[in-house]
Design an enzyme around this catalytic site. Structure first.
Site: not given
Length: 666
Positions: A68, A116, A118, A187, A410
């Site tokens: 992102h 993207g 995650l 953060n 997997e």
């Protein structure tokens, strides 16, 4: 370079990111603003890469797992001299631009992986690091380290909450992948708010338990501390996690350190205040100060010099080891050795073999002629038949091994396979039971999106699994994978179709292939002996023509093709002329000409019966309004496979009855 220019260069990354998101009125400014110092330090002081040649074989790999924050990457690509213009940054997230919302491999020069979703970037980086170690062990010789690069990743809190990153990090620590360095943009903020609402574990302790070297940088704006941490990581033989404490939206007076800066533009007023906080005195948007541009030009030149040095080394290597060099070049270009398929096994009528077994025989045959064939199973190699016999295991003690023990991971296996394929130099395969393809589906999707020629070996493909019951019996998986764009799904009917499927999978350069294979033995089909490769390559073919003008078409894939052949023979005895069409691959059939489709599925034969031990979804397209489907639209059961197939109607008697009913109702 002066501290002033360094800070100016960092702030240029920040302001380019801010301006791009603002102009698009869409995007994620907070992450680039906070992570700019670590990215700047990594890209300008450590990474070996040549912007003039993004495909240099021995470049360091960089994966932005926190996809992102794509403007962080796009800003660096532009500043360091990749083929990404300032106009492209200004067209961030717009139709046709090279700067999509999340990084896309093959779309933007310098982007190593599509990220993207995650966690997957971390796992793909593990795959890249595995590929580097294997190729280094295979091709390097004393004085000739032609493969010796690092794999760097920047991830965020969200990446490390995802299970796939945990699976992959566990594997990386076990394998001691010391050339993988993960920079953690820590953060303490997630999209919904403060991280403490959902995440409070010690990431440091967890990664130490995985066997990683862990170091923490308290001030994410301290370039010297970041550089020191990276130097420490490079010196350690373990994979490294560098936790860098940052502030999301750093510099924004009202939004810095808050989740509001994560996924929305700052707004014009806040942009002005933020640039003032950076002591940014330039009024124009998308401004790059001259001294910053000059510095990045030096970085670009250094990259060209590093590749030139490597080219000189490789030229000497070619003289010293010509055959090895030739093999290396072939592998990194994704090509196969001449005559590689001459060793393909074949099967005669009268022999029965499970397609998982014929797949294993094909794999072992081709492994002898395709040295870059590399892969393994998620702890099911003995069942999937994916062990390359006579080859060592890929391990921390022997990276030259070609058998990978992925463990019961997997999703990490699927994502690591993508990383290996992205790295180049390998023909990658991975295996598990078909029902567990759901565990790695997001990685399969990214493979299809990136057009990576990875090979999935999915065995135990139906209710014929039997006693293990419905948890292990795939029903909806076949229809589900067929629905995925860009994925070739092949379900072979016998040993010869299975070998053909392997050949097609290995020949692919721009598409992943899923091989869907039986546990139970299947007879060798007469119609496939000489026609399997051509038939499978076209997705469907008439395996057994009708004795005369066809009254009925029997369509099937995989293990049900032999059932269709037996039903055809029974129908012929009753004077009903049926043709059997083997349909191992719908996607390949859809790519054929209208003429060929008509040849296989003549429009004047409207009585069509499809037979498949899976969901009926999708078959209506081929059987039409006057057709029927013998399928399974419920979950399976626990019993011997033969009994389950009988109960679900996969018998000659039942298929014949359904076929006759179909003809009676015409």
């Amino acid at each position: 370079m002066s501290k002033h220019v360094e800070q100016l260069a960092v702030n240029t990354i920040r302001t380019l990111s801010i301006d791009s998101v603002e102009k698009a009125n869409s995007g994620h400014p907070g992450m680039p603003m906070g992570a700019a110092p670590m990215a700047f330090c990594l890209w300008t002081k450590f990474m070996n890469h040549n912007p003039a040649n993004p495909d240099w074989v021995n470049r360091d790999r960089f994966v932005l797992s926190a996809g992102h924050g794509s403007m962080l990457l796009y800003s660096l690509l532009h500043l360091t001299g990749y083929d990404l213009s300032l106009e492209e940054l200004q067209n961030f997230r717009q139709w046709g631009s090279k700067t999509p919302g999340h990084p896309e491999y093959g779309h933007t020069p310098g982007v190593e992986a599509t990220t993207g979703p995650l966690g997957q970037g971390v796992a793909m980086a593990v795959g890249m690091a595995m590929a580097e170690r294997h190729l280094a062990a295979t091709y390097n010789r004393d004085g000739y380290n032609i493969v010796d690069h690092y794999t760097y990743t920047i991830c965020g809190d969200g990446d490390l909450m995802e299970g796939v990153s945990a699976e992959a990090a566990s594997l990386a620590g076990h394998l001691k992948l010391g050339r993988m360095i993960l920079l953690y943009d820590s953060n303490d903020i997630s999209l919904d708010g403060d991280l403490h609402h959902s995440f409070s574990e010690s990431v440091e302790d967890r990664f130490k338990a995985y066997g990683w070297h862990v170091v923490r940088v308290e001030d994410g704006n301290n370039l010297d501390e970041i550089a020191k941490a990276i130097e420490e990581a490079k010196a350690d033989e373990r994979p490294s996690l560098i936790e860098v404490k940052t502030t999301i939206g750093f510099g924004s007076p009202n939004k810095g350190g808050k989740s509001v800066s994560h996924g929305a533009p700052l707004g014009a007023d806040e942009v002005k205040l933020t640039k003032e906080a950076y002591e940014w005195t330039y009024e124009n948007e998308f401004h790059i100060p001259e001294e910053v541009a000059a510095y990045y030009e030096q970085v670009k030149q250094q990259g060209a010099e590093k590749e030139e040095s490597w080219n000189e080394l490789f030229a000497q290597y070619k003289k010293a080891y010509p055959e090895l060099a030739s093999q290396f070049e072939l592998a990194v270009h994704g090509d196969l050795p001449e005559g590689w398929d001459a060793v393909a096994p074949s099967y005669e009528v009268g022999k029965s073999v499970a397609t998982r077994s014929s797949s294993g025989e094909a794999l072992n045959a081709f492994a002898k002629t395709v040295p870059q064939l590399f892969g393994g199973s998620a702890d099911l190699a003995s069942s999937n038949k994916t062990l390359i016999k006579g080859e060592a295991n890929f391990s921390r003690d022997d990276y030259s091994g070609r058998n990978v023990w992925f463990g019961v991971r997997e999703f990490a296996m699927g994502a690591a396979m993508n990383g290996m394929a992205l790295h180049g130099g390998l023909k990658v395969f991975g295996a598990t039971f078909f029902v567990f393809s759901d565990y790695l589906r997001p990685a399969i999707r990214l493979a299809a999106l990136m057009q990576l020629p990875v090979i999935y070996v999915f065995t135990h493909d139906s209710i014929a699994v039997g006693e293990d019951g419905p948890t292990h019996e795939p029903v909806e998986q076949l229809a589900s994978l067929r629905a995925m764009p860009g994925l070739s799904v092949i379900r072979p009917a016998d040993g010869n179709e299975s070998v053909a499927a392997w050949k097609l999978a290995l020949e692919s350069k721009d598409q992943p292939t899923a091989l869907v294979l039986s546990r139970q033995n299947l007879p060798t089909l007469e119609g496939a002996v000489d026609r399997a490769y051509d038939g499978v390559s076209k997705g469907a073919y008439v395996l057994a023509p009708a004795n005369g003008s066809a009254d009925l078409l029997l369509l099937a894939s995989g293990s049900e093709v032999s059932l269709a052949v037996n039903a055809k023979e029974a129908l012929e005895k009753e004077g009903i002329h049926a043709a059997v069409v083997s349909m191992p691959s719908w996607d390949r059939f859809e790519a054929q000409s209208a003429e060929y489709k008509e040849e296989v599925l003549p429009s004047d034969v409207t009585a069509r019966l499809a037979i498949e031990m899976g969901s009926s979804l999708g078959w209506a397209k081929y059987v039409g309004n006057q057709g029927d489907v013998v399928a399974i639209d419920r979950f399976g059961a626990s019993a011997p496979g033969e009994r389950i197939m009988e109960e679900f109607g996969f018998t000659v008697q039942h298929v014949v009855a359904r076929a006759k009913a179909l003809l009676e109702n015409k």
